[in-house]
Design a protein around this motif. Structure first.
Motif, PDB file in Angstrom:
ATOM      1  N   TYR B 241      -2.710  -3.520   5.171  1.00  0.00           N
ATOM      2  CA  TYR B 241      -2.118  -4.417   6.248  1.00  0.00           C
ATOM      3  C   TYR B 241      -0.834  -5.007   5.760  1.00  0.00           C
ATOM      4  O   TYR B 241      -0.427  -6.212   5.433  1.00  0.00           O
ATOM      5  CB  TYR B 241      -3.349  -5.650   6.063  1.00  0.00           C
ATOM      6  N   ALA B 242       0.211  -4.024   5.679  1.00  0.00           N
ATOM      7  CA  ALA B 242       1.374  -4.250   5.232  1.00  0.00           C
ATOM      8  C   ALA B 242       2.457  -3.321   6.175  1.00  0.00           C
ATOM      9  O   ALA B 242       2.069  -2.294   5.750  1.00  0.00           O
ATOM     10  CB  ALA B 242       2.125  -4.507   3.874  1.00  0.00           C
ATOM     11  N   PHE B 243       3.750  -3.788   6.588  1.00  0.00           N
ATOM     12  CA  PHE B 243       4.351  -2.582   7.068  1.00  0.00           C
ATOM     13  C   PHE B 243       5.164  -1.960   6.056  1.00  0.00           C
ATOM     14  O   PHE B 243       5.359  -2.358   5.052  1.00  0.00           O
ATOM     15  CB  PHE B 243       5.363  -3.182   8.100  1.00  0.00           C
ATOM     16  N   ALA B 244       5.704  -0.735   6.607  1.00  0.00           N
ATOM     17  CA  ALA B 244       6.210   0.113   5.400  1.00  0.00           C
ATOM     18  C   ALA B 244       7.463  -0.137   4.784  1.00  0.00           C
ATOM     19  O   ALA B 244       8.302  -0.738   5.831  1.00  0.00           O
ATOM     20  CB  ALA B 244       6.445   1.448   5.982  1.00  0.00           C
ATOM     21  N   LEU B 245       7.910  -0.439   3.763  1.00  0.00           N
ATOM     22  CA  LEU B 245       9.127  -0.336   3.027  1.00  0.00           C
ATOM     23  C   LEU B 245       9.462   1.049   3.694  1.00  0.00           C
ATOM     24  O   LEU B 245      10.908   0.908   3.931  1.00  0.00           O
ATOM     25  CB  LEU B 245       9.161  -0.658   1.650  1.00  0.00           C
ATOM     26  N   ILE B 246       9.011   1.848   3.124  1.00  0.00           N
ATOM     27  CA  ILE B 246       9.686   3.408   3.441  1.00  0.00           C
ATOM     28  C   ILE B 246       8.108   4.159   3.856  1.00  0.00           C
ATOM     29  O   ILE B 246       7.275   4.292   2.983  1.00  0.00           O
ATOM     30  CB  ILE B 246      10.249   4.169   2.378  1.00  0.00           C
ATOM     31  N   SER B 247       8.295   5.132   4.688  1.00  0.00           N
ATOM     32  CA  SER B 247       7.322   5.931   4.694  1.00  0.00           C
ATOM     33  C   SER B 247       7.663   7.204   5.173  1.00  0.00           C
ATOM     34  O   SER B 247       8.912   7.108   5.770  1.00  0.00           O
ATOM     35  CB  SER B 247       6.099   5.716   5.923  1.00  0.00           C
TER      36      SER B 247
END
Lengths: 703, 330
Positions: B241-247
């Motif tokens: 439940y956290a958006f990507a810093l990088i994916s």
């Protein structure tokens, strides 16, 4: 024993502040400022007033007068300064400050109408950043400067560490948003249903604000969905509900939105701390210097105990601490789980780890070498101290012996493994508390005290203590709290409910037992039927005893503290910078454990808080606007279940024979003191990177 | 939140008719983002057309392609045996997104339509060219730790937007050459996935190339030889439940150690899911080694540009590419 209120809570039967649906209830929604400093030039409420269902809109222009707002600050309040005055004048003191209350017949209509209120501001330059304003730091009126031996003696030590550590704003973010419902029975009688850790303090605050007598103000808060310090004084939602109810002559409920929780109910202030620490080559501490800066609002000085752990945790002949507060255009911070100690111990316990590396010494050995036999702050003997046992049992359980000290020397597959530890200390004491115990005609026992249960299990523990003393089945004991009309008790903060209220319950039940014994002419009664029969024989509808308990001379002769040793294993991915905490062992000396289940839960909560503080929590303010940018639970990161590792809680469980009659110390906060440092120390052990600025996010490890 | 009209459509045509006549009307499916936006006052559609009853939930193997109905739930797709077998990268990406509760509500079409999570977009009192065109970009000189490093064409201040697209699923779809089936007032059409989302350019308020009234009905993904060697790597501030810093979505077709085909896309770096076709070209025909992956990562990072708080991405992004490719190859 399981929680006596567990079923009520999981079935929705527990009435929280926002659950009070009074007849004729009116819903209030706060309109808040979009600037951090300045004046309101104009408020246009026309469109909102025309919206369906709207009953009234309160602003500083038409708010009922609050007599207490005119009084000069007495210096007697728990936070020094002029409290924030809701709808008082056109001044804006912080961003997201309440400027209007829209009252309507449904929540949706109030909410919609609130969006139609427009406010024009005359903006003034604001300052919300701590570091650029450090030169404005001043010693708070409640100063915390301290010296023993020589100041800055660490500089003369052969081995020393001197570093700066920072901690960001942390927001309590309890699950339950803050709420208050107020109703005026008549012009001089008000009842408030709110979320508070201290019904008596809320009552006193409201009495002062409205110039009312104690019997005219009633505060109810039987259930609280987490508070952590954020409900330890009266805030804008209570004042808005009371003013709204006065204005419309009906009950008014005000519930804060999540973003409003960030600004209106306090927060853990940011800190910048410098620690100098020096030792002889054998690890004996020579001196510690701890200089801390915190932030506060422009209108109050909120001072916290940030340098306290440094004063007492280690035997060290020379120690000096200073603490300065920088006033900024933000709302006033407030007590936040381990208020001060959590931030201060991050600096101290990180520095101790750095010192251990500088000395080439094991971190536990370093701490044992400087174990304090008495409280070094005042030379008083401890009421009890099992810190050595915490180190020993924690290290064994954690298998500290497997640790190879060199940073980066332990691996598991691709992951770097780090083992870190720290120690914690937190005040243990008691405040005067009164409890009433009433034996009822049906042979059951009712015990009452105006304390709170914000989650730690107070209902359960008090029931248990009473049942034990009376040798009764706990099922026949009922404990009542959260009502200002009950016998007075301190607020539920500072980890002292069990010591204070628990002792009062213990003492009053002893008295009641004695009375029963006297009534029964020395015949011990052990059954419910026996009690029924006794009261019937004596023609008594009930038998009630009220008693105050407080500390005695031991408060002046001894030093009461709880202790802990925290052990943390982290895995750090060398490529992505991701930190996974895989194992925690917390060993704690909290005196006698009254209830093993709720005690363990308190420590689990502290550990999760510590993980959040160490790895992810940070209230981010865009200083150009003086406004939070991550003011929701998606962007303000709290640990989720997937972040929480296996946690072993070791409770040494040795009664404190001096502090209070029940042998307890305190447990609500000690588990997070030093915890963030244990994580940072483990990260250093894994990677060789010393992160001194919390939180430890992947970007910092990649830098 | 304003009072709004709520209609439940019974056919794609009635749904489209319900929206196309009213320029402010919107479709609603899972509502996991739209309701938030409405509650926060970011958007206030006077009319919502609920499409949940439309027969667009099927997941079907069509031989050379796999078709996923636009209303298939994120959790259904992630758990579907066909997807797990043939498109494991998509399943991984879906499971990396949001929370279990949200995945149980969110549809694949809605996932594509979700808006950026840039905090300046979400606060009407702060400047944002995407929310309030011409008001400026709050993030560019603000707190931009989560923001874009790619696709940032020089534009005047009133157009600047450095927001990123938040979806994980879309990163995998961009990598897997998906196409988007769209029905609309002007007929039906197919949009290549990498052409569905857009860069901000001079219209940062527009996230994608859909026309008003157009309805996403399905996704089509070509069958491929990439299922054995794929990996979705998501780097974030907490475990869920956290958006990507990088994916990074990485997929390889290996013959022995030699890379036959490669697919590579990144999330958390641009206004749209960022397909890295040039880096893919570098990989083809080379051995699946760290050196090869590093070379590809270097190419992938061409043109990257950072701001005050997201310079770490210039280091983290190539490292993540190498890591994702390594795990995909392993």
């Amino acid at each position: 024993m399981s929680r006596v209120d567990g079923r009520l809570k999981v079935t929705g039967g527990a009435t929280y502040a926002a659950d009070n649906q009074l007849t004729g209830l009116v819903y209030g929604v706060l309109v808040t400022s979009t600037i951090a400093k300045g004046r309101i030039k104009a408020i246009d409420t026309q469109a909102a007033r025309k919206a369906p269902g709207v009953l009234e809109i309160i602003t500083y222009q038409n708010a009922p007068k609050v007599p207490g707002y005119e009084a000069k600050p007495t210096g007697q309040t728990r936070v020094d300064g002029q409290e924030f005055r809701v709808f008082y004048n056109d001044e804006i003191l912080f961003n997201n400050q309440p400027v209007a209350l829209v009252l309507a017949d449904t929540f949706e209509r109030a909410n919609h109408a609130a969006s139609l209120v427009t406010v024009q501001y005359a903006q003034a330059p604001h300052q919300t950043a701590l570091r650029p304003n450090l030169t404005k730091g001043t010693k708070p009126k409640r100063a915390d400067d301290y010296l023993r031996g020589q100041a800055n003696a660490y500089t003369t030590a052969p081995v020393r560490v001197e570093q700066e550590y920072t901690t960001p704003i942390n927001v309590h973010n309890p699950m339950e948003p803050h709420a208050a419902t107020a109703v005026w029975q008549d012009a001089n009688n008000v009842t408030v249903y709110n979320k508070t850790q201290a019904v008596r303090i809320a009552q006193q605050d409201i009495m002062k604000a409205f110039n009312l007598k104690e019997e005219n103000v009633r505060v109810h808060s039987p259930f609280v969905g987490g508070a952590f310090g954020s409900s330890s004084r009266v805030w804008p939602q209570e004042m808005a509900a009371i003013l709204g109810a006065k204005k419309v002559g009906r009950p008014v409920k005000v519930v804060l939105r999540r973003d409003q929780v960030f600004n209106m109910v306090g927060y853990r202030p940011e800190s910048i701390q410098k620690v100098g620490i020096g030792a002889s080559p054998d690890g004996k501490l020579v001196g510690i210097t701890h200089e801390a800066y915190g932030l506060t609002s422009s209108y109050e000085q909120f001072a916290e105990r940030i340098v306290d752990p440094s004063k007492s945790l280690y035997s060290c002949p020379n120690l000096n601490t200073t603490y300065k507060l920088v006033p900024l255009d933000l709302s006033t911070p407030c007590w936040t789980r381990g208020p001060g100690e959590s931030s201060g111990s991050f600096a101290l316990e990180s520095a101790m780890d750095e010192l251990a590396y500088a000395l080439g010494m094991d971190p536990i050995a370093l701490r044992l070498a400087n174990f304090a036999e008495n409280d070094p702050e005042n030379q008083h003997p401890w009421t009890s101290n099992q810190l050595r046992a915490c180190y020993e049992r924690g290290a064994t359980q954690f298998n500290w012996a497997r640790r190879t000290p060199a940073p980066g020397s332990m691996r598991d597959g691709d992951w770097l493994v780090g083992l870190g530890m720290s120690a914690g200390i937190y005040k243990a004491g008691r405040s005067p508390a009164t409890a009433r115990a009433t034996l009822l005609a049906d042979g059951s026992l009712l015990v009452q005290s105006a304390t709170a249960d914000v989650g730690p299990g107070t209902y359960t523990i008090m029931t248990q203590i009473a049942a034990d003393v009376m040798s009764m089945d706990p099922a026949h004991v009922r404990f009542e709290l959260g009502d200002s009309a009950l016998p007075p008790a301190p607020g539920q903060f500072g980890s002292h409910t069990t010591t204070s209220v628990g002792s009062a319950v213990y003492d009053v039940c002893l008295s009641l037992r004695q009375k029963v014994l006297e009534l029964a002419s020395g015949q011990a009664i052990t059954t419910r039927d026996g009690y029924v029969e006794l009261l019937r024989q004596k023609g008594m509808p009930q038998l009630s005893v009220t008693k105050e308990s407080k500390s005695g001379s031991e408060e002046k002769t001894h030093s009461g503290k709880s202790f802990c040793a925290n052990f943390v294993e982290v895995w750090v991915h060398p490529v992505t910078g991701q930190v996974r905490v895989v194992k925690v062992v917390s060993a704690l000396d909290v005196g006698k454990v009254i209830n093993a289940k709720t005690a363990r839960s308190q420590v689990l909560g502290s550990v999760v808080w510590g993980l959040g503080m160490a790895l992810m929590e940070e209230g981010q303010i865009d200083h150009r606007f003086g406004r939070y940018v991550n003011k929701d639970l998606a962007d303000y990161h709290l640990p989720v279940f997937a972040d929480v590792p296996d946690i072993d809680v070791i409770l040494i469980d040795q009664p404190d024979t001096i502090l209070d009659p029940i042998g307890a110390k305190g447990i609500g906060e000690i588990g997070m003191i030093g915890f963030a440092a244990a994580v940072a120390n483990a990260v250093y052990h894994a990677t060789g990177k010393r992160i001194r600025n919390l939180p430890i996010t992947p970007d910092k490890l990649m830098a | 939140m304003i009072n709004f009209q709520y209609l439940r459509a019974s056919s794609p045509k009635s749904a489209i008719d319900g929206v196309r006549t009213d320029l402010s009307a919107q479709f609603i499916a899972g509502g996991t983002n739209l309701i938030d936006l409405m509650k926060r006052g970011i958007t206030a559609p006077p009319k919502l057309v609920d499409i949940n009853n439309l027969p667009l939930r099927d997941i079907a193997d069509e031989g050379k392609t796999i078709r996923i109905g636009a209303l298939a739930l994120n959790s259904t797709v992630a758990d579907h045996s066909l997807i797990l077998k043939k498109l494991p990268l998509l399943a991984q990406a879906l499971n990396a997104g949001a929370s279990a509760q949200i995945r149980n509500m969110a549809t694949v079409g809605g996932n594509m339509m979700q808006r950026t999570r840039c905090p300046y977009f979400y606060d009407p009192s702060l400047p944002c060219n995407k929310r309030a065109p011409g008001s400026g970009c709050g993030a560019v000189a603000g707190i931009n730790r989560m923001h874009a490093i790619f696709g940032l064409e020089p534009v005047p201040d009133q157009h600047v937007c450095i927001a990123v697209h938040p979806s994980d699923m879309c990163v995998a779809l961009a990598a897997l050459d998906a196409t988007v089936e769209v029905w609309g007032p002007g007929g039906n059409r197919t949009i290549p996935f990498t052409g569905f989302h857009r860069l901000p350019g001079s219209n940062p308020q527009k996230d994608n190339t859909l026309q008003h009234g157009e309805l996403i009905t399905a996704l089509r993904l070509p069958d491929n030889a990439l299922a054995t060697h794929s990996h979705y790597l998501k780097i974030r501030d907490r475990a869920s439940y956290a958006f990507a810093l990088i994916s990074v979505a990485a997929a390889l077709d290996l013959k022995g150690k030699t890379i036959q085909q490669a697919r590579l896309a990144m999330g958390g770096v641009a206004h749209k899911p960022w397909r890295l076709t040039e880096a893919e070209q570098v990989l083809i025909g080379k051995p699946a080694t760290e050196a090869t992956f590093r070379e590809a990562a270097q190419v992938a990072m061409r043109g990257a540009r950072a701001f005050e708080h997201n310079t770490y991405k210039l280091k983290l992004a190539p490292a993540a590419i190498v890591e994702a490719l390594t795990r995909a190859a392993g």
